[in-house]
Scaffold this active site. Structure first.
Site, mmCIF file in Angstrom:
data_model
loop_
_atom_site.group_PDB
_atom_site.id
_atom_site.type_symbol
_atom_site.label_atom_id
_atom_site.label_comp_id
_atom_site.label_asym_id
_atom_site.label_seq_id
_atom_site.Cartn_x
_atom_site.Cartn_y
_atom_site.Cartn_z
ATOM 1 N N THR A 184 -7.339 7.478 3.838
ATOM 2 C CA THR A 184 -8.564 6.753 3.642
ATOM 3 C C THR A 184 -9.534 7.112 2.462
ATOM 4 O OG1 THR A 184 -9.190 5.117 5.304
ATOM 5 C CG2 THR A 184 -10.055 5.011 3.473
ATOM 6 N N ARG A 212 -4.423 -6.349 11.960
ATOM 7 C CA ARG A 212 -5.442 -5.368 12.063
ATOM 8 C C ARG A 212 -6.370 -4.725 11.064
ATOM 9 N NH1 ARG A 212 -6.999 -0.443 10.416
ATOM 10 N NH2 ARG A 212 -8.844 0.161 12.147
ATOM 11 N N GLY A 214 -9.710 -2.494 9.673
ATOM 12 C CA GLY A 214 -10.660 -1.577 9.478
ATOM 13 C C GLY A 214 -11.215 -1.949 8.434
HETATM 14 N N1 ASP Z 1 -11.528 2.828 8.599
HETATM 15 C C1 ASP Z 1 -9.978 3.106 8.151
HETATM 16 C C2 ASP Z 1 -9.665 2.334 8.791
HETATM 17 O O1 ASP Z 1 -9.958 2.430 9.711
HETATM 18 C C3 ASP Z 1 -8.980 4.204 8.291
HETATM 19 C C4 ASP Z 1 -9.004 5.722 7.347
HETATM 20 O O2 ASP Z 1 -10.498 5.636 6.894
HETATM 21 O O3 ASP Z 1 -8.984 6.496 7.413
HETATM 22 O O4 ASP Z 1 -8.624 1.241 8.680
#
Ligand code: ASP
Length: 323
Positions: A184, A212, A214
């Site tokens: 991310t 889903r 995040g």
């Molecule tokens: N925080 C992001 C999510 O849960 C993923 C990530 O930070 O790599 O979608």
């Protein structure tokens, strides 16, 4: 020019926190990742230095540069979901005005952070999802659209195969989702007018299903900015949502007078892991102090401080590149 030089501008970016062990990446990989982080720093810095350049422009420009790199889990190079496609999430927030925009589950928007900004500036809403967000994108001539497979990369397809094989083998124990996300991107900037902005963009979690979403597009979880503090997070999103991580860091600065470093380190190193999560965050305050906290082996990161010193790094210790 003189005024600009003495103004405390600062920028901090990340390209994800997770299990990045030394030796796992080739020297060439490391170089390319650091070069892409530097490109993003350049893009954000140019926005901060340009006439009228705002923190908002800077975080958008830096995140677009990272979305365009296939090496990070955002835009091109996003992870695959369980159906072998991509659903992208992003958010952006401006501190002094408390304006914010976010999108989740978009499938054809090349740079989701741009759409998040359009939601903030051109709609009466903060958060649009899925088909509705795509319909809103249809009304925005500046939002570039691509076919969903444009986001594909071989590395991410391989990760999907591995994750799906692992899930079949270990169905009982596969509830541990650690390591299925990673890469991310995000940025936080302070401009010459003392304004702070933050932005985050992601493909989410490999093999995700059921729509889903995040923390990345959730204001207060993955992204936050106020008058004194801004944060962009990365990690196991469910835990960042449950602990309102980005907001918690800035609340500690606002209500307790914590330094940005103490606030970020405590939330990331103590609060998130105490519930079983992992990840990291980049943050800055209105004096241009920068924090980069993570409880994982590494976090792709880059920074430009008010004194002009800058750098990039991947691992916890000893690989700092910069001045
Ligand atoms: N925080 C992001 C999510 O849960 C993923 C990530 O930070 O790599 O979608």
């Amino acid at each position: 020019m003189t005024a600009r030089k003495s103004s405390p501008i600062a920028l901090v970016i990340h390209g994800g926190a997770g299990v990045i062990e030394r030796g796992q990446l080739s020297i060439a990989d490391e170089r390319e990742i650091l070069a892409d982080l530097n490109k993003a720093l350049e893009a954000g810095h140019a926005a901060l230095l340009s006439q009228g350049g705002s923190a908002l422009d800077a975080v958008e420009a830096a995140v677009i540069a990272l979305e365009e790199s296939p090496r990070f889990n955002a835009g091109k190079g996003s992870v695959f979901d369980a159906s072998g496609e991509h659903e992208l999430d992003a958010s952006i927030m401006e501190g002094h005005s408390r304006r914010a925009g976010a999108v989740a589950g978009v499938r054809t928007v090349r740079n989701p952070v741009r759409l998040a900004r359009a939601v903030m500036e051109d709609s009466p809403h903060v958060f649009l999802i899925g088909a509705g967000a795509e319909q809103f994108a249809d009304t925005q001539p500046d939002i570039e659209r691509v076919a969903n497979h444009w986001f594909d990369t071989d590395v991410r397809r391989e990760q999907l195969k591995l994750t799906q094989a692992l899930e079949q083998e270990q169905w009982q124990t596969s509830q541990d989702l650690r390591g299925r996300y990673f890469g991310t991107v995000g940025a936080v900037a302070l401009d010459a007018h003392g304004r702070i902005a933050a932005a985050t963009s992601t493909g989410g979690m490999t093999n995700k299903r059921w729509g889903r979403v995040g923390d990345s597009p959730i204001i207060g979880a993955g992204t936050w900015a106020d008058d004194r503090c801004g944060v962009s997070g990365t990690g196991w999103g469910e835990f960042f949502i449950r602990n309102a991580v980005a907001h918690d860091i800035c609340a500690r600065v606002a209500y307790r007078g914590d330094s940005i470093t103490a606030a970020a380190e405590d939330v990331i190193r103590n609060v998130v892991p105490s519930h079983g999560g992992d990840g990291g965050a980049v943050a800055l305050d209105s004096d241009g102090n920068i924090a980069m906290a993570f409880n994982t082996l590494g976090m792709y990161r880059g920074w430009i401080r008010p004194d002009g010193s800058r750098g990039t790094a991947i691992y916890r210790d000893g690989d700092l590149h910069g001045s």
